[in-house]
Design a protein around this motif. Structure first.
Motif, mmCIF file in Angstrom:
data_model
loop_
_atom_site.group_PDB
_atom_site.id
_atom_site.type_symbol
_atom_site.label_atom_id
_atom_site.label_comp_id
_atom_site.label_asym_id
_atom_site.label_seq_id
_atom_site.Cartn_x
_atom_site.Cartn_y
_atom_site.Cartn_z
ATOM 1 N N SER A 39 7.170 45.837 -0.734
ATOM 2 C CA SER A 39 6.182 46.818 -0.181
ATOM 3 C C SER A 39 6.068 46.370 1.336
ATOM 4 C CB SER A 39 4.875 46.836 -1.020
ATOM 5 O OG SER A 39 4.215 45.047 -1.126
ATOM 6 N N ILE A 40 5.819 45.235 2.237
ATOM 7 C CA ILE A 40 6.029 44.541 3.487
ATOM 8 C C ILE A 40 6.286 45.661 4.328
ATOM 9 C CG2 ILE A 40 4.594 43.505 2.587
ATOM 10 C CD1 ILE A 40 6.629 41.375 3.568
ATOM 11 N N TYR A 41 7.575 46.100 3.750
ATOM 12 C CA TYR A 41 8.916 46.656 4.793
ATOM 13 C C TYR A 41 9.013 48.125 4.502
ATOM 14 C CZ TYR A 41 10.166 41.798 6.080
ATOM 15 O OH TYR A 41 9.365 40.467 6.309
ATOM 16 N N PHE A 42 9.886 48.674 5.488
ATOM 17 C CA PHE A 42 10.225 50.174 5.380
ATOM 18 C C PHE A 42 11.191 49.838 4.892
ATOM 19 C CE2 PHE A 42 7.787 50.663 9.908
ATOM 20 C CZ PHE A 42 7.070 51.228 9.277
ATOM 21 N N TRP A 43 11.205 51.110 3.727
ATOM 22 C CA TRP A 43 12.468 51.075 2.660
ATOM 23 C C TRP A 43 13.788 51.954 2.980
ATOM 24 C CZ3 TRP A 43 8.949 53.448 -1.448
ATOM 25 C CH2 TRP A 43 8.384 52.189 -2.207
ATOM 26 N N PRO A 44 15.233 51.868 2.824
ATOM 27 C CA PRO A 44 15.933 52.718 3.814
ATOM 28 C C PRO A 44 16.037 53.903 2.581
ATOM 29 C CG PRO A 44 16.947 50.976 2.666
ATOM 30 C CD PRO A 44 15.549 50.674 2.875
ATOM 31 N N ILE A 90 3.007 50.424 3.994
ATOM 32 C CA ILE A 90 3.144 48.583 4.506
ATOM 33 C C ILE A 90 1.886 48.021 5.489
ATOM 34 C CG2 ILE A 90 3.988 47.870 6.796
ATOM 35 C CD1 ILE A 90 6.486 49.476 5.986
ATOM 36 N N ALA A 91 0.603 49.257 5.652
ATOM 37 C CA ALA A 91 -0.550 48.860 6.334
ATOM 38 C C ALA A 91 -1.245 47.635 5.712
ATOM 39 C CB ALA A 91 -0.603 49.972 7.207
ATOM 40 N N ALA A 92 -1.583 48.968 3.917
ATOM 41 C CA ALA A 92 -1.606 47.762 3.721
ATOM 42 C C ALA A 92 -1.403 46.837 2.275
ATOM 43 C CB ALA A 92 -2.380 48.881 2.142
ATOM 44 N N ALA A 93 -0.102 46.891 2.558
ATOM 45 C CA ALA A 93 0.074 45.586 1.701
ATOM 46 C C ALA A 93 0.494 44.104 2.830
ATOM 47 C CB ALA A 93 2.070 46.269 1.927
ATOM 48 N N ARG A 94 0.209 44.245 4.176
ATOM 49 C CA ARG A 94 -0.042 43.439 5.593
ATOM 50 C C ARG A 94 -1.370 43.329 5.527
ATOM 51 N NH1 ARG A 94 4.901 42.515 8.353
ATOM 52 N NH2 ARG A 94 6.976 43.019 7.032
ATOM 53 N N SER A 95 -2.185 44.250 4.446
ATOM 54 C CA SER A 95 -3.294 43.688 4.937
ATOM 55 C C SER A 95 -4.253 43.813 6.530
ATOM 56 C CB SER A 95 -4.407 42.803 4.631
ATOM 57 O OG SER A 95 -4.455 42.641 3.588
ATOM 58 N N PHE A 96 -3.560 45.217 7.217
ATOM 59 C CA PHE A 96 -3.755 45.718 8.681
ATOM 60 C C PHE A 96 -4.975 46.594 8.672
ATOM 61 C CE2 PHE A 96 1.093 46.285 10.649
ATOM 62 C CZ PHE A 96 1.006 44.935 10.028
ATOM 63 N N SER A 97 -4.994 45.689 9.802
ATOM 64 C CA SER A 97 -6.692 46.403 10.243
ATOM 65 C C SER A 97 -6.865 47.997 10.754
ATOM 66 C CB SER A 97 -7.464 45.638 11.569
ATOM 67 O OG SER A 97 -6.744 45.615 12.912
ATOM 68 N N LYS A 98 -7.538 48.817 11.087
ATOM 69 C CA LYS A 98 -7.393 49.982 11.880
ATOM 70 C C LYS A 98 -6.181 50.094 12.718
ATOM 71 C CE LYS A 98 -10.707 52.948 9.535
ATOM 72 N NZ LYS A 98 -11.290 53.790 10.044
ATOM 73 N N LEU A 148 12.957 43.842 11.679
ATOM 74 C CA LEU A 148 12.223 43.498 12.611
ATOM 75 C C LEU A 148 11.936 43.104 13.642
ATOM 76 C CD1 LEU A 148 16.555 42.330 13.330
ATOM 77 C CD2 LEU A 148 14.860 41.028 12.078
ATOM 78 N N ALA A 149 11.395 44.142 14.161
ATOM 79 C CA ALA A 149 10.249 43.955 14.952
ATOM 80 C C ALA A 149 9.090 44.271 14.444
ATOM 81 C CB ALA A 149 10.261 45.825 16.002
ATOM 82 N N LEU A 150 8.759 44.729 13.127
ATOM 83 C CA LEU A 150 7.573 44.600 12.326
ATOM 84 C C LEU A 150 7.030 43.282 11.943
ATOM 85 C CD1 LEU A 150 5.090 45.597 10.649
ATOM 86 C CD2 LEU A 150 6.903 46.292 8.610
ATOM 87 N N ASP A 151 8.109 42.330 11.795
ATOM 88 C CA ASP A 151 7.629 41.137 11.369
ATOM 89 C C ASP A 151 7.244 39.936 12.615
ATOM 90 O OD1 ASP A 151 8.293 40.972 8.854
ATOM 91 O OD2 ASP A 151 10.842 40.106 9.005
#
Length: 191
Positions: free
Chosen positions: A63-68, A143-151, A185-188
């Motif tokens: 859930s923390i990555y984009f799915w292909p 992805i934003a929710a799984a990684r607890s991203f702020s706005k 990779l860029a997301l990491d």
């Protein structure tokens, strides 16, 4: 008759050496000289460790990555290929509907969301690393929710998708696309 046979054998040897040895060596040498990264499979390494190739899709269901896009061969490169199911196939219809529902459910989308075709159907090779920018944007909230991203981080995620979007070749061949492997990779690397 004997001399014609000898001429044929000499021609066979000459063309075997020319087209089977010299030509491949020359082309390999030119490729290594002109574009070595591509000639070696567009491999991506990090800290000396091989991560994969930019040209081959990789299985990711976290859930923390984009799915292909789906793969008919489960991303196995040896028997790469499509399912060979035709447009009238009941099995293909059921599989597509199953994938559509999984994408909608997995990304917490409304049930009537139009899912991009590449997230429902496998590519011909089963290894295509690209999805449409729309397919990437539909995954952004998950992805934003799984990684607890702020706005702010969520906005950066959207900017990352746009930055990693490749335009059609020569502005007319193909469609805009995002390489999922390179995007992940860029997301990491995002803070």
């Amino acid at each position: 008759m004997k001399s014609q046979g000898m001429i044929a054998v000499k021609m066979l040897l000459a063309f075997t050496i020319l087209t089977g040895i010299l030509y491949p060596l020359m082309i390999t040498g030119l490729a290594q000289l002109i574009f070595p990264h591509q000639a070696n499979g567009s491999l991506v390494k990090k800290d000396g460790r091989l991560l994969g190739s930019e040209l081959i899709g990789q299985k990711t269901d976290s859930s923390i990555y984009f799915w292909p896009r789906p793969s008919a061969t489960d991303y196995n490169t040896l028997p790469s290929g499509g399912s060979n199911l035709g447009p009238t196939s009941e099995k293909l219809k059921n599989l597509a509907e199953k994938r559509r529902k999984a994408f909608v459910f997995g990304n917490n989308l409304r049930t009537n969301t139009v899912v991009p075709a590449e997230m429902v159907f496998a590519s011909a090779s089963g290894l295509d690393p690209h999805i449409s920018p729309r397919a990437a944007l539909l995954q952004m909230d998950r992805i934003a929710a799984a990684r607890s991203f702020s706005k702010q981080q969520k906005r950066q995620l959207e900017e990352l998708i746009l930055k990693k979007t490749e335009l059609p070749q020569f502005s007319l061949l193909g469609e805009a696309r995002v390489n999922v492997f390179m995007l992940n990779l860029a997301l990491d690397k995002t803070p």
